[in-house]
Design a protein around this motif. Structure first.
Motif, PDB file in Angstrom:
ATOM      1  N   ALA A  15       0.938  -1.468  -0.187  1.00  0.00           N
ATOM      2  CA  ALA A  15      -0.344   0.145   0.044  1.00  0.00           C
ATOM      3  C   ALA A  15       0.584   1.384  -0.134  1.00  0.00           C
ATOM      4  N   THR A  16       1.752   0.890   0.687  1.00  0.00           N
ATOM      5  CA  THR A  16       3.103   2.540   0.882  1.00  0.00           C
ATOM      6  C   THR A  16       3.873   2.687  -0.741  1.00  0.00           C
ATOM      7  N   LEU A  17       3.533   1.645  -1.033  1.00  0.00           N
ATOM      8  CA  LEU A  17       4.575   1.796  -1.967  1.00  0.00           C
ATOM      9  C   LEU A  17       4.261   2.784  -3.774  1.00  0.00           C
ATOM     10  N   LYS A  18       2.427   2.393  -3.771  1.00  0.00           N
ATOM     11  CA  LYS A  18       1.884   3.454  -4.315  1.00  0.00           C
ATOM     12  C   LYS A  18       2.066   4.355  -4.039  1.00  0.00           C
ATOM     13  N   LYS A  19       2.590   5.571  -3.731  1.00  0.00           N
ATOM     14  CA  LYS A  19       2.454   6.055  -3.530  1.00  0.00           C
ATOM     15  C   LYS A  19       4.043   6.479  -4.209  1.00  0.00           C
ATOM     16  N   ASP A  20       4.743   7.865  -4.998  1.00  0.00           N
ATOM     17  CA  ASP A  20       5.464   7.575  -5.947  1.00  0.00           C
ATOM     18  C   ASP A  20       6.779   8.061  -4.654  1.00  0.00           C
ATOM     19  N   ILE A  21       7.828   7.425  -5.998  1.00  0.00           N
ATOM     20  CA  ILE A  21       8.970   6.828  -5.538  1.00  0.00           C
ATOM     21  C   ILE A  21       9.939   8.268  -6.079  1.00  0.00           C
ATOM     22  N   GLY A  22      10.573   9.173  -5.710  1.00  0.00           N
ATOM     23  CA  GLY A  22      12.158   9.648  -6.811  1.00  0.00           C
ATOM     24  C   GLY A  22      13.689   8.958  -6.382  1.00  0.00           C
ATOM     25  N   PHE A  23      14.169   9.448  -7.582  1.00  0.00           N
ATOM     26  CA  PHE A  23      15.999   9.029  -7.486  1.00  0.00           C
ATOM     27  C   PHE A  23      16.977  10.641  -7.558  1.00  0.00           C
ATOM     28  N   LEU A  48       7.476   6.967 -11.154  1.00  0.00           N
ATOM     29  CA  LEU A  48       8.399   6.793 -10.249  1.00  0.00           C
ATOM     30  C   LEU A  48       9.169   8.153 -10.981  1.00  0.00           C
ATOM     31  N   HIS A  49       9.692   8.969  -9.790  1.00  0.00           N
ATOM     32  CA  HIS A  49      10.388  10.075 -10.817  1.00  0.00           C
ATOM     33  C   HIS A  49      11.828  10.465 -10.255  1.00  0.00           C
ATOM     34  N   VAL A  50      12.636  10.628 -11.308  1.00  0.00           N
ATOM     35  CA  VAL A  50      14.139  10.799 -11.294  1.00  0.00           C
ATOM     36  C   VAL A  50      15.196  12.238 -12.223  1.00  0.00           C
ATOM     37  N   SER A  51      15.793  12.302 -11.627  1.00  0.00           N
ATOM     38  CA  SER A  51      16.526  14.020 -11.202  1.00  0.00           C
ATOM     39  C   SER A  51      17.826  12.937 -12.076  1.00  0.00           C
ATOM     40  N   GLU A  52      18.112  13.649 -13.170  1.00  0.00           N
ATOM     41  CA  GLU A  52      19.489  12.816 -13.881  1.00  0.00           C
ATOM     42  C   GLU A  52      20.050  14.074 -15.253  1.00  0.00           C
ATOM     43  N   PRO A  53      21.513  14.483 -14.467  1.00  0.00           N
ATOM     44  CA  PRO A  53      21.380  15.739 -16.095  1.00  0.00           C
ATOM     45  C   PRO A  53      22.259  14.988 -16.615  1.00  0.00           C
ATOM     46  N   VAL A  54      22.866  13.855 -16.547  1.00  0.00           N
ATOM     47  CA  VAL A  54      23.288  13.106 -18.133  1.00  0.00           C
ATOM     48  C   VAL A  54      21.763  13.217 -19.255  1.00  0.00           C
ATOM     49  N   THR A  55      22.029  13.402 -20.828  1.00  0.00           N
ATOM     50  CA  THR A  55      21.149  13.201 -21.299  1.00  0.00           C
ATOM     51  C   THR A  55      20.597  11.360 -21.599  1.00  0.00           C
ATOM     52  N   LEU A  56      21.975  11.020 -22.631  1.00  0.00           N
ATOM     53  CA  LEU A  56      22.056   8.996 -22.510  1.00  0.00           C
ATOM     54  C   LEU A  56      21.404   9.017 -20.991  1.00  0.00           C
ATOM     55  N   LEU A  57      21.518   8.865 -20.234  1.00  0.00           N
ATOM     56  CA  LEU A  57      21.448   8.006 -18.593  1.00  0.00           C
ATOM     57  C   LEU A  57      19.361   8.555 -18.678  1.00  0.00           C
TER      58      LEU A  57
END
Length: 291
Positions: A15-23, A48-57
């Motif tokens: 149930a908890t994992l239904k919330k959004d997770i960030g990286f 899932l939400h990811v912060s990543e500056p490298v374009t390829l990634l």
């Protein structure tokens, strides 16, 4: 009664994992965790939400259907659980960027799960809490085998982290291997064992394969059978729960082939060398912890 409690705990985690997770940081380890979460149905990729500056990634994540940003603050605002996967030396810079972009916003409780080698709970709290006072903090240490779903992760709870938070981390990291909660003072010793352990195994596989090549076995076949031998032995150990010494004895017939090989291993001091490898790795891990 125990099974009922375990079921309730699992249901809570799902149930908890239904919330959004960030990286914050989207490299190989982050993607392995993300794949585990998605492939095991813990949450949908869109959560899932990811912060990543490298374009390829960024492109690699987009192919998974994950939300991508180059803004750490955006990820923190949209999620309740945030995995920190920046380089250890970049932690302060990453948190400063949060401070600049969040401004005077009142950020509520957030669970930060560190995957930063050599960064203690005390250091994490020192850097994170002045910026997000209600942050809850957990320190994890996985190994690279989580990239093939066979990782070994330990974690320790820090400021504000609850049993529910620990259950959440256990659920996520168990989706890509095994996961155990330990006191923080065991993280460095286990890092010297399982964190560095895959490298020790690769050295042993290569050495065994070299021995087979010396005796005329083609290189590709030697590596294949050496690798399978480690895989099969590990699987037997974990499934039977027998002591490794007992399993070794079961293979060693009196006057047979295997006991002659084991005798050669003992003559070569392999056992002591492996023990020394763990000790050296733990000592180095502790040195990094103090920096």
């Amino acid at each position: 009664m125990e099974s009922t409690v375990e079921c309730i705990s699992v249901l809570f985690c799902v149930a908890t994992l239904k919330k959004d997770i960030g990286f914050i940081g989207g490299g190989n380890i982050a993607r392995a965790i993300g794949h585990g979460i998605i492939n095991n149905g813990l949450v949908e990729a869109s959560k899932l939400h990811v912060s990543e500056p490298v374009t390829l990634l960024q492109e690699n994540w987009r192919e998974m259907g994950v939300n991508i940003s180059a803004n750490n603050a955006e990820v923190v605002q949209k999620t309740d659980t945030i995995f920190l996967l920046v380089k250890p030396g970049s932690l302060k810079e990453a948190m400063e960027s949060l401070k600049q972009n969040l401004g005077s916003l009142n950020i509520g409780e957030k669970l930060f799960v560190s995957v930063l080698a050599g960064v203690s709970l005390a250091k994490l709290e020192e850097v994170i809490l002045p910026i997000i006072p209600k942050a809850k903090i957990i320190r994890t240490m996985p190994n690279m085998a989580l990239m093939v779903g066979a990782g070994a992760t330990v974690f320790a709870c820090g400021h504000g982290a609850t049993k529910q938070d620990a259950d959440l981390v256990t659920t996520i990291m168990s989706s890509i291997g095994i996961c155990e909660q330990v006191p923080e003072d065991l993280i460095n010793p286990i890092t010297g064992l399982s964190g560095a352990g895959p490298a020790y195994v690769y050295v042993m596989i290569e050495a065994l394969a070299d021995g087979a090549v010396r005796m005329g076995v083609p290189r590709n076949l030697a590596i294949k059978f050496a690798g399978q031998s480690f895989y099969g032995a590990s699987k037997m150990l974990l499934q039977t729960k027998k002591h490794p010494g007992q399993l070794k004895d079961e293979v060693c017939s009196p006057g047979g082939i295997t006991i002659c090989g084991v005798h050669a291993i003992e003559n070569g001091g392999v056992r002591a060398a492996l023990m020394n490898a763990v000790v050296a790795a733990v000592q180095r891990s502790s040195e990094l912890d103090k920096k």
